[in-house]
Design an enzyme around this catalytic site. Structure first.
Site, PDB file in Angstrom:
ATOM      1  N   ALA A 171      28.867-106.298   2.416  1.00  0.00           N
ATOM      2  CA  ALA A 171      28.492-104.957   1.985  1.00  0.00           C
ATOM      3  C   ALA A 171      29.119-103.980   2.974  1.00  0.00           C
ATOM      4  O   ALA A 171      29.394-104.350   4.123  1.00  0.00           O
ATOM      5  CB  ALA A 171      26.978-104.819   1.999  1.00  0.00           C
ATOM      6  N   GLY A 179      27.787-110.021   1.923  1.00  0.00           N
ATOM      7  CA  GLY A 179      27.888-109.746   0.481  1.00  0.00           C
ATOM      8  C   GLY A 179      29.116-110.387  -0.157  1.00  0.00           C
ATOM      9  O   GLY A 179      29.142-110.616  -1.365  1.00  0.00           O
ATOM     10  N   GLU A 219      28.081-113.841  -0.869  1.00  0.00           N
ATOM     11  CA  GLU A 219      27.102-113.727  -1.968  1.00  0.00           C
ATOM     12  C   GLU A 219      27.818-113.505  -3.310  1.00  0.00           C
ATOM     13  O   GLU A 219      27.410-114.050  -4.335  1.00  0.00           O
ATOM     14  CB  GLU A 219      26.109-112.590  -1.654  1.00  0.00           C
ATOM     15  N   GLU A 264      24.534-111.433   8.615  1.00  0.00           N
ATOM     16  CA  GLU A 264      23.618-110.278   8.592  1.00  0.00           C
ATOM     17  C   GLU A 264      22.676-110.234   9.792  1.00  0.00           C
ATOM     18  O   GLU A 264      22.348-109.171  10.301  1.00  0.00           O
ATOM     19  CB  GLU A 264      22.799-110.262   7.292  1.00  0.00           C
TER      20      GLU A 264
HETATM   21  N1  CAA Z   1      31.776-102.906   6.085  1.00  0.00           N
HETATM   22  C1  CAA Z   1      32.533-101.853   6.396  1.00  0.00           C
HETATM   23  N2  CAA Z   1      33.717-101.928   7.019  1.00  0.00           N
HETATM   24  C2  CAA Z   1      34.163-103.152   7.325  1.00  0.00           C
HETATM   25  C3  CAA Z   1      33.432-104.312   7.034  1.00  0.00           C
HETATM   26  C4  CAA Z   1      32.180-104.160   6.378  1.00  0.00           C
HETATM   27  N3  CAA Z   1      31.435-105.196   6.018  1.00  0.00           N
HETATM   28  N4  CAA Z   1      34.121-105.379   7.485  1.00  0.00           N
HETATM   29  C5  CAA Z   1      35.242-104.897   8.028  1.00  0.00           C
HETATM   30  N5  CAA Z   1      35.279-103.551   7.939  1.00  0.00           N
HETATM   31  C6  CAA Z   1      36.327-102.652   8.421  1.00  0.00           C
HETATM   32  C7  CAA Z   1      36.266-102.482   9.916  1.00  0.00           C
HETATM   33  O1  CAA Z   1      35.289-101.543  10.282  1.00  0.00           O
HETATM   34  C8  CAA Z   1      37.671-102.021  10.217  1.00  0.00           C
HETATM   35  O2  CAA Z   1      37.761-100.670   9.884  1.00  0.00           O
HETATM   36  P1  CAA Z   1      38.442 -99.605  10.944  1.00  0.00           P
HETATM   37  O3  CAA Z   1      39.874-100.074  11.053  1.00  0.00           O
HETATM   38  O4  CAA Z   1      38.284 -98.293  10.253  1.00  0.00           O
HETATM   39  O5  CAA Z   1      37.695 -99.757  12.208  1.00  0.00           O
HETATM   40  C9  CAA Z   1      38.509-102.797   9.198  1.00  0.00           C
HETATM   41  O6  CAA Z   1      37.600-103.204   8.178  1.00  0.00           O
HETATM   42  C10 CAA Z   1      39.152-104.030   9.782  1.00  0.00           C
HETATM   43  O7  CAA Z   1      38.146-104.822  10.397  1.00  0.00           O
HETATM   44  P2  CAA Z   1      38.227-105.369  11.899  1.00  0.00           P
HETATM   45  O8  CAA Z   1      39.073-104.463  12.743  1.00  0.00           O
HETATM   46  O9  CAA Z   1      36.843-105.634  12.367  1.00  0.00           O
HETATM   47  O10 CAA Z   1      39.041-106.734  11.660  1.00  0.00           O
HETATM   48  P3  CAA Z   1      38.972-108.049  12.540  1.00  0.00           P
HETATM   49  O11 CAA Z   1      40.067-108.921  12.034  1.00  0.00           O
HETATM   50  O12 CAA Z   1      38.940-107.721  13.995  1.00  0.00           O
HETATM   51  O13 CAA Z   1      37.560-108.715  12.184  1.00  0.00           O
HETATM   52  C11 CAA Z   1      35.792-109.443  10.694  1.00  0.00           C
HETATM   53  C12 CAA Z   1      37.310-109.196  10.889  1.00  0.00           C
HETATM   54  C13 CAA Z   1      35.358-110.608  11.589  1.00  0.00           C
HETATM   55  C14 CAA Z   1      35.605-109.799   9.236  1.00  0.00           C
HETATM   56  C15 CAA Z   1      35.009-108.164  11.070  1.00  0.00           C
HETATM   57  O14 CAA Z   1      35.591-107.054  10.403  1.00  0.00           O
HETATM   58  C16 CAA Z   1      33.553-108.211  10.730  1.00  0.00           C
HETATM   59  O15 CAA Z   1      32.784-108.847  11.431  1.00  0.00           O
HETATM   60  N6  CAA Z   1      33.155-107.487   9.637  1.00  0.00           N
HETATM   61  C17 CAA Z   1      31.759-107.390   9.246  1.00  0.00           C
HETATM   62  C18 CAA Z   1      31.283-108.656   8.568  1.00  0.00           C
HETATM   63  C19 CAA Z   1      29.812-108.539   8.229  1.00  0.00           C
HETATM   64  O16 CAA Z   1      28.964-108.384   9.098  1.00  0.00           O
HETATM   65  N7  CAA Z   1      29.480-108.653   6.938  1.00  0.00           N
HETATM   66  C20 CAA Z   1      28.122-108.543   6.464  1.00  0.00           C
HETATM   67  C21 CAA Z   1      27.862-107.120   6.040  1.00  0.00           C
HETATM   68  S1  CAA Z   1      26.159-106.838   5.724  1.00  0.00           S
HETATM   69  C22 CAA Z   1      25.861-107.441   4.186  1.00  0.00           C
HETATM   70  O17 CAA Z   1      26.747-107.947   3.510  1.00  0.00           O
HETATM   71  C23 CAA Z   1      24.440-107.314   3.720  1.00  0.00           C
HETATM   72  C24 CAA Z   1      24.132-107.901   2.404  1.00  0.00           C
HETATM   73  O18 CAA Z   1      23.962-109.129   2.251  1.00  0.00           O
HETATM   74  C25 CAA Z   1      23.853-107.058   1.274  1.00  0.00           C
END
Ligand code: CAA
Length: 259
Positions: free
Chosen positions: A66, A111, A114, A134
């Site tokens: 998400a 998500g 999911e 999460e």
């Molecule tokens: N939401 C919003 N933006 C996201 C994102 C997310 N879930 N995942 C990645 N991005 C964005 C980053 O913020 C970044 O944007 P900026 O360049 O503007 O800073 C861009 O995508 C590239 O990401 P990274 O620089 O972090 O890339 P990386 O290769 O260093 O890392 C990653 C990759 C490990 C996937 C890392 O991006 C990450 O940990 N992302 C979040 C994953 C996460 O926690 N997902 C769960 C979300 S909560 C959810 O899904 C709840 C639910 O069940 C409903």
């Protein structure tokens, strides 16, 4: 509807949906959900579409979850509403009467996993990474990850993945039964098409019945056995059944009309 966050292509009988926010690693924001729901409804309503492929844009990420930036300042009520909306749309995918295959081409996190789990079959590229991170954000999964992960891999492994938030590689996901196949990134679409080709030889009516019956197993409001009997009975009024049984007796391959 004009799509800005997804790309929809219809190639013969396959409707391809590409989540297309590569700069955000295809994170699902509200607008993407609106478009995704519209695209799934298109697949439901277009008789010529026999299967749906869902994938992510680029070669790094399927869907990284998400959109965290969008919900960071939500109230509990807004959080619950976000969850219910996501659950509803993923259920629409799970209940789609046409087979939906996820081509997991990179990160499938939160998500994103999911979404993949709401599809009927998952094919992963060998660079794919899976997880429900999460807990590291101080939140529980909200798009039915706690339910579908437990259904797919069992309670012990599901709890471990959900509580540690750990990411696993594609081969581990295959061992756990979380994905059906792992192939190289170059082979991903070919593998999905091979599966579709097998599916398209079968009766679309019977495939829709199988999906409904298997989903009933996990639906507390339904009796799976009764659902199966009902779906089985429904087949007897269809042209597919007539064609399938006639072809068997005439010792030829069936050519199903799909109704
Ligand atoms: N939401 C919003 N933006 C996201 C994102 C997310 N879930 N995942 C990645 N991005 C964005 C980053 O913020 C970044 O944007 P900026 O360049 O503007 O800073 C861009 O995508 C590239 O990401 P990274 O620089 O972090 O890339 P990386 O290769 O260093 O890392 C990653 C990759 C490990 C996937 C890392 O991006 C990450 O940990 N992302 C979040 C994953 C996460 O926690 N997902 C769960 C979300 S909560 C959810 O899904 C709840 C639910 O069940 C409903």
């Amino acid at each position: 509807m004009n799509y800005e966050n997804i790309i929809v292509e219809i190639n013969g009988p396959v409707q391809k949906i590409i989540i297309n926010r590569p700069k955000q690693l295809n994170a699902l924001n509200k607008a993407t959900f609106v478009e995704l729901e519209d695209a799934i409804n298109l697949a439901y309503n277009n008789f010529d579409v026999k299967g749906v492929l869902i994938t992510g844009s680029g070669d790094k990420s399927f869907v990284a979850g998400a959109d965290i930036k969008e919900f960071a300042d939500f109230t509990p009520e807004q959080g619950e509403e976000l969850s219910l909306n996501g659950q509803r749309i993923f259920k629409l995918i799970e209940n789609c009467p046409k087979p939906v295959i996820a081509a997991v081409n990179g990160f499938a996190l939160g998500g994103g996993l999911e979404l993949a789990m709401s599809c009927h079959i998952r094919v992963a590229s060998d660079n794919a990474r899976f997880g429900q991170p999460e807990v590291s954000l101080g939140v529980t999964p909200g798009y039915a990850g706690t339910q579908r992960l437990t259904q797919l891999i069992g309670k012990a492994k599901s709890l471990e993945l959900l509580m540690t938030g750990e990411m696993i590689k594609a081969d581990k996901a295959l061992d756990l039964g979380l994905v059906n196949y792992v192939v190289s990134q170059d082979e991903l679409e070919n593998k999905v098409n091979d599966i579709f080709n097998k599916l398209f030889k079968q009766s679309p009516v019977a495939i829709a019945g199988v999906i409904a019956c298997v989903n009933a197993f996990y639906d507390y409001d339904k009796d799976g056995f009764a659902t199966e009997a009902k779906e089985f009975g429904k087949c007897f009024a269809t042209e597919d059944f007539k064609e399938g049984t006639t072809a068997f007796m005439e010792k030829r391959k069936a050519n199903f009309p799909g109704k």
